[in-house]
Design an enzyme around this catalytic site. Structure first.
Site, PDB file in Angstrom:
ATOM      1  N   GLU A  75       0.812  -1.229   0.000  1.00 24.05           N
ATOM      2  CA  GLU A  75       0.000   0.000   0.000  1.00 24.05           C
ATOM      3  C   GLU A  75       0.842   1.275   0.000  1.00 24.05           C
ATOM      4  O   GLU A  75       0.504   2.241   0.694  1.00 24.05           O
ATOM      5  CB  GLU A  75      -0.940  -0.003   1.228  1.00 24.05           C
ATOM      6  CG  GLU A  75      -1.914  -1.143   1.218  1.00 24.05           C
ATOM      7  CD  GLU A  75      -2.786  -1.203   2.459  1.00 24.05           C
ATOM      8  OE1 GLU A  75      -4.013  -1.267   2.299  1.00 24.05           O
ATOM      9  OE2 GLU A  75      -2.250  -1.212   3.587  1.00 24.05           O
TER      10      GLU A  75
HETATM   11  C1  ACM Z   1      -1.941  -5.386   4.277  1.00 28.62           C
HETATM   12  O1  ACM Z   1      -2.991  -5.859   4.762  1.00 28.62           O
HETATM   13  N1  ACM Z   1      -1.804  -4.097   4.035  1.00 28.62           N
HETATM   14  C2  ACM Z   1      -0.827  -6.248   3.947  1.00 28.62           C
END
Ligand code: ACM
Length: 491
Positions: free
Chosen positions: A311
């Site tokens: 992310e």
């Molecule tokens: C995640 O759940 N951002 C790996």
């Protein structure tokens, strides 16, 4: 016979029983400190349950009336973690190729004994009715399907209220179900939870708070090393994660010089993602990464350092690739292999690097590069998802994850392009945005973690929810005796 989780490869009952007496002893091979430690662990458990001390002695061959732990006589095909457990009216023999196998055989023996023996520390021998300490005679041959059977705990969004003791309790519960990796998500936007001696403000400032402004906290290096050693005594490797280059607000808030504009942001206590990034063009960023990875590697006996990579929505693609490629080199320069969330498959992965599948299709791209993959599909293995719409705790962006859904998937079939040969194993993450206490943690973890443990250990063939749910219900008394705050086992 008591229900065993994870289900052994084979178990054949032979129609009689062995009863422990107050003369029962534990025997081990001579001159092996690791076996002495496992014998001591078993003696401690039985001793606490019975209010007595069991002698652990060395013996060249199994003796009548004894529980023998031996590295002789096991089948080589059982590998490094498998074991044979033979119960006859005369005694118990656990044989394995390596000590880890003996430890798992001990966990199976524990599950064969009455659930009520759990959590009995402090009672006296007079309270014990030995006639209850009976095990049906059985021959069990057992070995795991996967070498990586893990749980992840996010200590960044909330630091465990009981600190190291909460994590040790989790380690002990993991061991009962033959899990062998504890991945600690040590850093995120809301908190930095490990003291880095060369950058102390990371923990002192970055670790001072948690989601919603709840109390922060961090592990000193001595505390962390103690956890690593405790886990190792239960055959669990601690896998540290330093999440880079996103999920870094706590670091950016601690050191202004890590920011492109030289200004530290405020500490962050909300639960959004994707807004923070290290400054990819500043050389000090790489000095920071190198120092952190060096200190973390020195605390890590296992081969992998997890560097996040998920992310990173505020890091331009080309910057991300350049940065993660350099991070991979830094990890290798400190003698370790890089592990990262599957987004890191966008870089050219070095031999030995591995990725963790969670929510997109990049892990297949990693597998096509020859990398090994850990399977943590959010829709099945994320322990922070709600069980159903009535669950007060947890999130639901990947949907609800019922006890059945956490059990009903196969690592080699859940994602196209990831064959069994590319899979290191499975891991169930607990993200802690909504988790403040040990009771809340246990409610989300149990019983779903037992299903993940079985998926990681037991053969795929013949696994079914219909059969498993009955065995799982049989573990309620054991979890109750252990004082675990579990969600109802079977809906
Ligand atoms: C995640 O759940 N951002 C790996």
């Amino acid at each position: 016979m008591n229900p065993i989780i994870p289900l052994p490869v084979s178990a054949v009952e032979t129609g009689a029983a062995f009863t422990l007496t107050d003369n029962t002893t534990i025997t081990i091979d001579a001159n092996n400190d690791e076996l002495a430690a496992i014998g001591g662990y078993l003696a401690g458990w039985l001793g606490a349950a019975g209010g007595w001390e069991l002698p652990v002695t060395t013996a060249a061959a199994p003796r009548a009336g004894a529980i023998a732990l031996t590295l002789s006589g096991a089948d080589a095909s059982l590998g490094a973690e498998g074991y044979q457990l033979t119960v006859t009216p005369e005694g118990v023999v656990i044989a394995a190729n390596r000590p880890a196998g003996l430890f798992y055989g001990v966990q199976t023996l524990r599950q064969l004994l009455p659930a009520e023996l759990e959590g009995q520390a402090g009672r006296s021998a007079q309270d014990v009715n030995l006639a209850d300490w009976t095990i049906p005679t059985v021959v069990i041959r057992d070995a795991p399907r996967f070498g990586w059977r893990g749980m992840m705990l996010d200590v960044a969004r909330h630091f465990p209220a009981g600190g190291v003791e909460d994590v040790k309790r989790l380690i002990d519960l993991m061991a009962l179900y033959k899990l062998n990796r504890l991945h600690l998500h040590l850093t995120d936007d809301q908190g930095w939870r490990l003291m880095i001696e060369s950058w102390p403000r990371l923990a002192e400032v970055g670790g001072s708070m948690a989601v919603d402004g709840d109390p922060g906290g961090y592990f000193t290096q001595a505390e962390y090393a103690g956890l690593v050693a405790y886990a190792a005594s239960r055959y669990i490797d601690v896998v540290p994660e330093i999440d880079l280059p996103g999920h870094t607000n706590a670091a950016l808030a601690s050191y202004p010089e890590l920011n492109c504009d030289g200004t530290a942001p405020d500490l962050y206590t909300d639960i959004g993602v994707g807004f923070s990034s290290l400054c990819i063009d500043k050389e000090i960023t790489y000095q920071f990464v190198d120092d952190v990875i060096r200190e973390v590697a020195a605390l890590t006996p296992g081969p992998f350092i997890h560097v996040g990579g998920d992310e990173a929505l505020s890091t331009p693609e080309a910057d991300y690739v350049r940065f993660m490629t350099r991070v991979q080199q830094i990890v290798q320069a400190h003698g370790k292999q890089m592990l990262a969330w599957e987004e890191a498959a966008r870089i050219e992965l070095a031999p030995g690097s591995a990725v963790q599948h969670w929510h997109d299709e990049m892990a297949a791209h990693a597998a096509s590069q020859g990398a090994q993959v850990i399977m943590s599909p959010a829709a099945h293995s994320y322990l922070d998802m709600k069980y159903d719409d009535t669950t007060a705790l947890g999130l639901n962006w990947a949907g609800n994850v019922s006890v059945e859904k956490a059990y009903s998937w196969d690592p080699a079939a859940v994602q196209p392009g990831i064959a069994e040969s590319a899979i290191l194993g499975v891991e169930a993450p607990l993200w802690t945005e909504t988790v403040r206490t040990l009771e809340e943690l246990e409610y989300l973890v149990f019983p779903r973690l037992l299903g993940i443990a079985e998926i990681g250990w037991s053969p795929a063939a013949g696994r079914s929810w219909k059969e498993y749910r009955v065995r799982l219900a049989g573990h309620a008394a054991r979890l109750e005796a252990l004082g675990v705050n579990f969600h109802p086992l079977v809906e």
